[in-house]
Scaffold this motif. Structure first.
Motif, short mmCIF file in Angstrom:
data_model
loop_
_atom_site.label_atom_id
_atom_site.label_comp_id
_atom_site.label_asym_id
_atom_site.label_seq_id
_atom_site.Cartn_x
_atom_site.Cartn_y
_atom_site.Cartn_z
N LEU A 93 15.26 -7.82 -14.97
CA LEU A 93 14.71 -6.69 -14.23
C LEU A 93 14.81 -5.39 -15.04
N LYS A 94 15.91 -5.20 -15.70
CA LYS A 94 16.10 -4.00 -16.53
C LYS A 94 15.03 -3.90 -17.62
N LYS A 95 14.64 -5.06 -18.15
CA LYS A 95 13.63 -5.07 -19.20
C LYS A 95 12.23 -4.80 -18.64
N SER A 96 12.03 -5.08 -17.36
CA SER A 96 10.70 -4.98 -16.78
C SER A 96 10.43 -3.65 -16.08
N ILE A 97 11.46 -3.01 -15.58
CA ILE A 97 11.26 -1.79 -14.81
C ILE A 97 11.07 -0.59 -15.73
N SER A 98 10.24 0.34 -15.28
CA SER A 98 9.98 1.55 -16.07
C SER A 98 9.48 2.64 -15.13
N GLU A 99 9.13 3.78 -15.69
CA GLU A 99 8.60 4.88 -14.91
C GLU A 99 7.26 4.54 -14.26
N ASN A 100 6.61 3.47 -14.75
CA ASN A 100 5.32 3.07 -14.20
C ASN A 100 5.44 2.20 -12.94
N VAL A 101 6.66 1.82 -12.60
CA VAL A 101 6.88 0.95 -11.44
C VAL A 101 6.99 1.81 -10.18
N CYS A 102 6.20 1.46 -9.16
CA CYS A 102 6.26 2.19 -7.89
C CYS A 102 7.02 1.44 -6.81
N GLY A 103 7.25 0.13 -7.03
CA GLY A 103 7.96 -0.64 -6.02
C GLY A 103 8.50 -1.95 -6.54
N VAL A 104 9.59 -2.40 -5.91
CA VAL A 104 10.17 -3.72 -6.18
C VAL A 104 10.30 -4.42 -4.83
N ILE A 105 9.71 -5.60 -4.70
CA ILE A 105 9.75 -6.35 -3.44
C ILE A 105 10.53 -7.65 -3.62
N LEU A 106 11.37 -7.95 -2.64
CA LEU A 106 12.16 -9.18 -2.70
C LEU A 106 12.60 -9.59 -1.30
N GLU A 107 12.97 -10.85 -1.17
CA GLU A 107 13.56 -11.39 0.05
C GLU A 107 15.08 -11.45 -0.13
N PRO A 108 15.86 -10.86 0.79
CA PRO A 108 17.32 -11.00 0.70
C PRO A 108 17.77 -12.46 0.67
N ILE A 109 17.04 -13.31 1.37
CA ILE A 109 17.19 -14.76 1.22
C ILE A 109 15.79 -15.35 1.08
N LYS A 163 1.65 5.25 -12.36
CA LYS A 163 2.80 4.73 -11.61
C LYS A 163 2.29 3.82 -10.48
N HIS A 164 1.86 2.61 -10.85
CA HIS A 164 1.25 1.71 -9.89
C HIS A 164 1.80 0.28 -9.95
N GLU A 165 2.69 -0.01 -10.87
CA GLU A 165 3.17 -1.38 -11.04
C GLU A 165 4.17 -1.77 -9.95
N ILE A 166 4.07 -3.03 -9.54
CA ILE A 166 4.99 -3.57 -8.54
C ILE A 166 5.67 -4.81 -9.11
N LYS A 225 0.83 -1.20 0.00
CA LYS A 225 0.00 0.00 0.00
C LYS A 225 0.86 1.26 0.00
N LEU A 226 1.95 1.21 0.76
CA LEU A 226 2.86 2.36 0.81
C LEU A 226 3.46 2.64 -0.56
N ALA A 227 3.86 1.56 -1.26
CA ALA A 227 4.43 1.73 -2.61
C ALA A 227 3.40 2.30 -3.57
N ARG A 228 2.17 1.80 -3.50
CA ARG A 228 1.11 2.29 -4.39
C ARG A 228 0.82 3.78 -4.11
N LYS A 229 0.76 4.15 -2.85
CA LYS A 229 0.48 5.55 -2.51
C LYS A 229 1.65 6.44 -2.95
N TYR A 230 2.86 5.96 -2.71
CA TYR A 230 4.05 6.72 -3.12
C TYR A 230 4.04 6.93 -4.63
N GLY A 231 3.73 5.86 -5.38
CA GLY A 231 3.69 5.96 -6.83
C GLY A 231 2.66 6.96 -7.31
#
Length: 396
Positions: free
Chosen positions: A168-184, A120-123, A106-112
């Motif tokens: 990731l480079k091919k997928s990310i754009s100005e429309n992306v508001c967040g990227v989520i991942l687990e360090p492990i 700018k709503h893609e995650i 939700k924070l990423a969507r609001k920030y976007g």
């Protein structure tokens, strides 16, 4: 006691526990089990830790819950501690890891929306990931087996192969508001992120003004040898999701964010009835005191090295083990076949283990585990590896 009153949502072992002390739990018949699951990375101080028990007794007689309509001292103190120990500025409290992930989404969507409007709503999320069971967290979980029966899920999402920066480079754009991942990746099989990958993700998030979200629910709170998982990789995310070990067994979750990210929320955007209640926050403060002030986190690297060496000794002996992987006391034994028979046999002999991914046995002892307890666990595991009738399992 009749099991029929419980919804059929778990494949449980045939055991009923009613007591735990330190690294051991005891069933209703008095049999002891060495617990190397730790409630799936929750019981970072083991069972019935005296400091936690003392805090629960004292705080429960003082103040348990007052609602977030008001301030309370324990909540403010815990928020201050988390900020002090991190590179972040503000905290939102909830009850669980999946709630923390929902908050971050939700924070990423609001920030976007504030930065780029409705476009700018893609995650972006990673394949093989696991972020929780609620509809939002499930939508960014990169494993179809968890999602298929609950379609359709949240839209505006893009999966990317874990550790593949070109994809990731091919997928990310100005429309992306967040990227989520687990360090492990925990449920995905104890798969660490490559440091170079994390650095590139961070660079791309800055370039496209997207929030970098680390799900540290399983791998955080000291498990990797640093209080926060990101500190073991040298990459600072905008948002951290945490829970599990933060309460040492008592339910609490939190989202830690930089001022840039946190400022997107205003009153009314999000909430949590039980989040940050004085009892949970008091316990979490005690857990942090034990882990940080009393030096338990500092001992994790040494214990990890010791346990890894013991486990790698098994790799040299048994054909059915491919490798030992992971960081700190979040380790995995990658098998050549289904690890379930081994996990089940270890259970029979009094050692609790849990699988991860398709062919990994997870090793998640309490962070205050002793060398003697690690020796005992590895001895049981080797005994099982020798007994399991797998073809060509034993090396000459």
């Amino acid at each position: 006691m009749d099991k029929k009153y419980m919804m059929n949502t778990y494949s449980r072992f045939d055991v009923v526990f009613d007591k735990g002390i330190g690294t051991k739990v005891y069933d209703i018949h008095g049999k002891a089990y060495l617990d190397f699951v730790s409630g799936v990375a929750v019981n970072c101080l083991g069972h019935s830790h005296p400091a936690i028990a003392k805090t629960l007794a004292e705080q429960s007689q003082q103040l348990i819950h007052v609602s977030n309509l008001y301030w309370n001292t324990k909540q403010m103190a815990l928020a201050e501690k988390l900020v002090l120990y991190s590179d972040h500025d503000q905290v939102f409290f909830c009850n669980s890891g999946t709630e923390a992930v929902e908050t971050a989404l939700k924070l990423a969507r609001k920030y976007g929306k504030l930065k780029g409007g409705s476009n700018k709503h893609e995650i972006i999320y990673m394949d093989n990931s696991f972020h929780g069971r609620t509809m939002g967290a499930l939508a960014v979980t990169g494993q179809e087996k968890y999602q298929k029966d609950f379609m359709p899920l949240m839209t505006g999402l893009k999966p990317v192969k874990f550790n593949d920066i070109e994809e990731l480079k091919k997928s990310i754009s100005e429309n992306v508001c967040g990227v989520i991942l687990e360090p492990i990746q925990g449920e995905g099989g104890i798969v660490p992120a490559q440091t170079d990958f994390l650095k590139e993700v961070s660079t791309l998030c800055k370039k496209y003004d997207a929030l970098l979200i680390f799900d540290e629910v399983q791998c955080g709170i000291g498990r990797l040898g640093s209080l926060f998982a990101y500190q073991s990789f040298g990459v600072v995310p905008d948002v951290i999701c945490m829970a599990k070990g933060l309460g040492g067994g008592f339910p609490i979750g939190a989202v830690l964010a930089t001022e840039k990210a946190a400022s997107a929320f205003v009153p009314g955007d999000h909430g949590c009835t039980f989040g940050g209640n004085p009892l949970a926050c008091a316990v979490a403060l005690t857990v942090l005191e034990e882990l940080v002030d009393k030096g338990i986190v500092k001992e994790v690297d040494e214990k990890s090295l010791y346990l890894k060496e013991k486990l790698e000794g098994l790799v040299e002996k048994y054909y059915n083990i491919q490798a030992v992987q992971g960081i700190g006391l979040m380790l995995g034994i990658k098998m050549k076949g289904d690890p379930k028979p081994i996990v089940n046999k270890c259970f029979e002999k009094g050692l609790l283990l849990v699988g991860a991914g398709e062919n990994v046995i997870r090793i998640l002892p309490p962070l205050n585990v002793t060398k003697e307890e690690m020796d005992a666990a590895v001895d049981i595991l080797e005994e099982v590896l020798w007994e399991i009738p797998l073809e060509d399992a034993k090396k000459a």
